[in-house]
Scaffold this motif. Sequence first.
Motif, PDB file in Angstrom:
ATOM      1  N   LEU A   1      -2.874   5.815 -10.823  1.00  0.00           N
ATOM      2  CA  LEU A   1      -3.860   4.914 -11.425  1.00  0.00           C
ATOM      3  C   LEU A   1      -3.649   4.784 -12.929  1.00  0.00           C
ATOM      4  O   LEU A   1      -3.925   3.730 -13.513  1.00  0.00           O
ATOM      5  CB  LEU A   1      -5.273   5.414 -11.127  1.00  0.00           C
ATOM      6  CG  LEU A   1      -5.706   5.300  -9.658  1.00  0.00           C
ATOM      7  CD1 LEU A   1      -7.047   5.989  -9.430  1.00  0.00           C
ATOM      8  CD2 LEU A   1      -5.776   3.841  -9.224  1.00  0.00           C
TER       9      LEU A   1
ATOM     10  N   SER B   1      -5.881  -1.032  -2.187  1.00  0.00           N
ATOM     11  CA  SER B   1      -5.495   0.062  -1.292  1.00  0.00           C
ATOM     12  C   SER B   1      -6.073   1.363  -1.817  1.00  0.00           C
ATOM     13  O   SER B   1      -6.427   1.485  -2.989  1.00  0.00           O
ATOM     14  CB  SER B   1      -3.966   0.160  -1.158  1.00  0.00           C
ATOM     15  OG  SER B   1      -3.357   0.364  -2.422  1.00  0.00           O
ATOM     16  N   GLU B   2      -6.139   2.331  -0.935  1.00  0.00           N
ATOM     17  CA  GLU B   2      -6.683   3.648  -1.275  1.00  0.00           C
ATOM     18  C   GLU B   2      -6.371   4.604  -0.137  1.00  0.00           C
ATOM     19  O   GLU B   2      -5.995   4.188   0.963  1.00  0.00           O
ATOM     20  CB  GLU B   2      -8.204   3.569  -1.459  1.00  0.00           C
ATOM     21  CG  GLU B   2      -8.943   3.133  -0.196  1.00  0.00           C
ATOM     22  CD  GLU B   2     -10.433   2.976  -0.395  1.00  0.00           C
ATOM     23  OE1 GLU B   2     -11.042   3.894  -0.971  1.00  0.00           O
ATOM     24  OE2 GLU B   2     -10.982   1.935   0.024  1.00  0.00           O
TER      25      GLU B   2
ATOM     26  N   ILE C   1       0.837  -1.205   0.000  1.00  0.00           N
ATOM     27  CA  ILE C   1       0.000   0.000   0.000  1.00  0.00           C
ATOM     28  C   ILE C   1       0.874   1.257   0.000  1.00  0.00           C
ATOM     29  O   ILE C   1       0.509   2.299   0.530  1.00  0.00           O
ATOM     30  CB  ILE C   1      -0.983   0.012   1.190  1.00  0.00           C
ATOM     31  CG1 ILE C   1      -0.242   0.063   2.531  1.00  0.00           C
ATOM     32  CG2 ILE C   1      -1.882  -1.217   1.151  1.00  0.00           C
ATOM     33  CD1 ILE C   1      -1.189   0.315   3.717  1.00  0.00           C
TER      34      ILE C   1
ATOM     35  N   MET D   1      -3.380  -0.125  -5.699  1.00  0.00           N
ATOM     36  CA  MET D   1      -4.555   0.704  -5.954  1.00  0.00           C
ATOM     37  C   MET D   1      -5.321   0.280  -7.204  1.00  0.00           C
ATOM     38  O   MET D   1      -6.551   0.314  -7.226  1.00  0.00           O
ATOM     39  CB  MET D   1      -4.143   2.181  -6.058  1.00  0.00           C
ATOM     40  CG  MET D   1      -3.850   2.823  -4.705  1.00  0.00           C
ATOM     41  SD  MET D   1      -3.205   4.521  -4.816  1.00  0.00           S
ATOM     42  CE  MET D   1      -4.475   5.354  -5.748  1.00  0.00           C
TER      43      MET D   1
ATOM     44  N   GLU E   1       1.449   3.181  -2.390  1.00  0.00           N
ATOM     45  CA  GLU E   1       0.895   4.267  -3.205  1.00  0.00           C
ATOM     46  C   GLU E   1       0.071   5.258  -2.369  1.00  0.00           C
ATOM     47  O   GLU E   1       0.363   6.468  -2.377  1.00  0.00           O
ATOM     48  CB  GLU E   1       0.078   3.677  -4.355  1.00  0.00           C
ATOM     49  CG  GLU E   1       0.951   2.906  -5.339  1.00  0.00           C
ATOM     50  CD  GLU E   1       0.150   1.961  -6.222  1.00  0.00           C
ATOM     51  OE1 GLU E   1       0.587   1.701  -7.355  1.00  0.00           O
ATOM     52  OE2 GLU E   1      -0.912   1.484  -5.763  1.00  0.00           O
ATOM     53  N   PRO E   2      -0.938   4.797  -1.624  1.00  0.00           N
ATOM     54  CA  PRO E   2      -1.635   5.760  -0.763  1.00  0.00           C
ATOM     55  C   PRO E   2      -0.750   6.276   0.364  1.00  0.00           C
ATOM     56  O   PRO E   2      -0.957   7.401   0.847  1.00  0.00           O
ATOM     57  CB  PRO E   2      -2.837   4.976  -0.232  1.00  0.00           C
ATOM     58  CG  PRO E   2      -2.472   3.540  -0.381  1.00  0.00           C
ATOM     59  CD  PRO E   2      -1.594   3.472  -1.584  1.00  0.00           C
TER      60      PRO E   2
ATOM     61  N   GLU F   1      -2.721  10.983  -7.477  1.00  0.00           N
ATOM     62  CA  GLU F   1      -3.542   9.769  -7.483  1.00  0.00           C
ATOM     63  C   GLU F   1      -3.907   9.377  -8.916  1.00  0.00           C
ATOM     64  O   GLU F   1      -3.833   8.202  -9.291  1.00  0.00           O
ATOM     65  CB  GLU F   1      -4.815   9.986  -6.666  1.00  0.00           C
ATOM     66  CG  GLU F   1      -5.726   8.764  -6.630  1.00  0.00           C
ATOM     67  CD  GLU F   1      -6.976   8.994  -5.799  1.00  0.00           C
ATOM     68  OE1 GLU F   1      -7.482   8.019  -5.223  1.00  0.00           O
ATOM     69  OE2 GLU F   1      -7.444  10.148  -5.730  1.00  0.00           O
TER      70      GLU F   1
END
Length: 335
Positions: A317, A289-290, A136, A284, A138-139, A313
């Motif tokens: 993505l 995940s977010e 996770i 993500m 990325e977030p 974000e």
Amino acid sequence: MSLFSRSRRVALAAGASLLVLSGISPSVLAQDKLKVAAIYTVPFEQQWVSRIHKALQAAEARGEIVYVASENVSNADYERVMREYATQGNQLIVGESFAVEAAARKVAKDFPNVAFLMGSSGKPQAPNFSVFDNYIQEPAYMTGMIAGGLTKSNKIGLVGGFPIPEVNRLMNAFMAGAKEVNPNVEFMVTFINSWFDPPKAKEAAFAMVDRGADILYAERFGVSDAAKERGILAIGNVINTQDQYPETVVASALWNMEPTIDQALKAVKSGQFKAEDYGKFSMMKYGGSEMAPYGTFENKIPAELKAKVADREKAILAETFVVEIDDNQPKPTAR
């Protein structure tokens, strides 16, 4: 330790009786449900484990599985519990094998017809030992951007459990995100060498606040309590605790285990389960995940900063921006 309460067992028994009266054999329906067991070394409410537990409970609620689990299993007992679940007819066993890697892999070899899905820093082991991890980062990077944009002292404290890849990569991503929007930010880094010791994490956080940190990265429980008591902000990890700390937790990187669990259940049910790395399903693009909604901080974060995070974000993505996976132990930079 079964998750079924006595009252629930009574309810299930009553339901089975109704099925018999209607001419439907409960055993026929039961065959459609996978038997799944999970083994956790910490309480169900611990951040990391709670996400796995939640995903398996969701599958149980949908009627896909029969789910049993054990919490607070010591490392010394882990192999024994694994073997008990494997001999009880469970088709999938889920858990975390970081501290019991050799024992867990030995059990998997002894039960080649049982599927194992274990949190692990290692590789899959043919034919039936698959691994997953909380990718996770990325977030975590995005929450770092928020922290870097909000700090006034330019000092951020990070408190983690152990300096292992699963923790290091999130901290490094968080720090990189903070640096993107604020090159002058400095970091304090402490590991408490425990997965669940809120008082110890709280004390480590207090020490950072005393040294000037005005935002804390709460990789462990206890850190947000320290932030709340000292009147500063905290960044959450894995779960969203803003409802408990509405004036403290400004953002959180969330881990959704449902994509990983659902993929494994599908493979077991179709007879296609094999040794694989399920780590990508935590990212993500797969919904694994977010970043949590801003919630109580929606109108407290500068619009310019929120726009930067939103743009990042979109780039993540679209795969035009890649958050580096850095599993090395993060280094403190604050003087």
